[in-house]
Write an enzyme that holds these catalytic residues in place. Structure first.
Site, PDB file in Angstrom:
ATOM      1  N   THR A   1       0.851  -1.192   0.000  1.00 40.95           N
ATOM      2  CA  THR A   1       0.000   0.000   0.000  1.00 40.95           C
ATOM      3  C   THR A   1       0.879   1.233   0.000  1.00 40.95           C
ATOM      4  O   THR A   1       1.911   1.259   0.662  1.00 40.95           O
ATOM      5  CB  THR A   1      -0.905   0.045   1.254  1.00 40.95           C
TER       6      THR A   1
ATOM      7  N   VAL B   1     -12.353  -6.110   0.395  1.00 39.36           N
ATOM      8  CA  VAL B   1     -11.947  -4.715   0.249  1.00 39.36           C
ATOM      9  C   VAL B   1     -11.411  -4.259   1.592  1.00 39.36           C
ATOM     10  O   VAL B   1     -12.079  -4.415   2.621  1.00 39.36           O
ATOM     11  CB  VAL B   1     -13.123  -3.823  -0.182  1.00 39.36           C
ATOM     12  N   GLY B   2     -10.206  -3.731   1.604  1.00 38.42           N
ATOM     13  CA  GLY B   2      -9.610  -3.237   2.839  1.00 38.42           C
ATOM     14  C   GLY B   2      -9.854  -1.758   3.033  1.00 38.42           C
ATOM     15  O   GLY B   2     -10.829  -1.190   2.546  1.00 38.42           O
TER      16      GLY B   2
ATOM     17  N   THR C   1      -1.477   2.944   6.761  1.00 39.31           N
ATOM     18  CA  THR C   1      -1.234   1.631   6.178  1.00 39.31           C
ATOM     19  C   THR C   1      -1.152   0.619   7.308  1.00 39.31           C
ATOM     20  O   THR C   1      -0.930   0.980   8.463  1.00 39.31           O
ATOM     21  CB  THR C   1       0.061   1.618   5.337  1.00 39.31           C
TER      22      THR C   1
END
Length: 293
Positions: free
Chosen positions: A158, A187-188, A209
């Site tokens: 990320t 989905v994060g 993150t």
């Protein structure tokens, strides 16, 4: 960030991204997008050419291609396919499933929580699964022993960015291919406003993150920006946001950076040593800042 990395359980790479205009508070985002490499540009097209905030899955792909982005494109790489193949040979361990059978092997999986509702019990028995079968092996009621305890620095990619231009306007963006061996459709925090990133010209910005499945439950970047709005310094706001998560999830791994509208920045982390990079008009090169828990 994205193409060629972090395959899901099916070996496919899918992308999430978000972009936000801190002047207008407009946001564009895509999630679980397949076959288009430039996820952050797709998110920008959502922001600039629709009245929506978030598009997902196949329809996000169709939108991106219809707006001129290249695709469909295979987002896998030899490295990602090799990683996935090795994982399959290791009986799909570790993974993100819990309270399922077969434990310790590849799916398909089915839930093994014993339903307490008698109506649900009857339904499950009619499907050929009885409570006796569930109780024959007590350890099946626990999560798979080798599952991921969290997303960590070794199993996700990320990047989150914040920018202040010469007019003082703030923009933030995040792009990611999510957690390695994620369950397809997951989905994060990457495309979730206020979780992976947030910005407001009046205050400043934040990027995050880490274990997005946990962090998105707390909207840490929204928390950081609103704490700075109330007078907190960036360092204090970042520490406060991380500590709110750590109190509930002491084993989580994650980090945030905070940037106020004057350009003062700081970071905070939990469970790892975190680094972020900074550059402004007076600097000849990027400075890397290391943050310890």
């Amino acid at each position: 960030v994205g193409p060629g990395g972090s395959p899901d359980e099916d070996g496919e790479t899918t992308l999430d991204a978000l972009i936000m205009n801190g002047k207008t508070m407009e946001i564009g985002a895509v999630a679980a997008m397949r076959y288009v490499k430039d996820a952050i540009m797709a998110a920008k097209l959502v922001m600039e050419h629709t009245g929506h905030t978030l598009l997902v899955g196949e329809k996000a792909t169709s939108f991106a291609i219809s707006m001129g982005l290249a695709g469909p494109t295979n987002l896998s790489s030899p490295e990602s396919i090799e990683k996935w193949s090795n994982w399959r040979q290791n009986n799909c361990q570790p993974n993100f499933w819990k309270n399922v059978a077969p434990a310790g092997n590849c799916g398909p999986y089915h839930p093994i929580n014993i339903p307490k509702d008698p109506v649900k019990s009857a339904v499950w028995e009619n499907q050929g699964i009885t409570c006796q079968e569930w109780l024959e092996n007590d350890n099946l009621l626990e999560p798979t022993n080798s599952h991921f305890n969290s997303v960590n620095r070794h199993n996700h990619d990320t990047i989150s960015m914040a920018v202040i231009d010469k007019m003082g306007h703030v923009a933030v963006g995040t792009s990611t291919n999510g957690a390695t061996f994620k369950i397809p459709g997951r989905v994060g925090d990457g495309p979730i406003p206020g979780s992976s990133a947030y910005g407001d010209d009046e205050v400043g910005a934040c990027g995050a993150t880490g274990d997005g499945d946990i962090m998105m439950r707390f909207l840490p970047c929204y928390q950081v920006v609103e704490s700075m709005r109330l007078g907190m310094e960036p360092r204090d706001a970042a520490v406060d946001a991380i500590s709110r998560i750590a109190r509930k999830y002491p084993d989580f791994v994650g980090a945030v950076f905070a940037l106020n509208k004057k350009g003062v920045h700081a970071g905070a982390c939990h469970g790892w040593t975190f680094q972020y990079s900074v550059r402004n008009s007076s600097m000849l090169d990027v400075e890397v800042i290391t943050v310890t828990p």
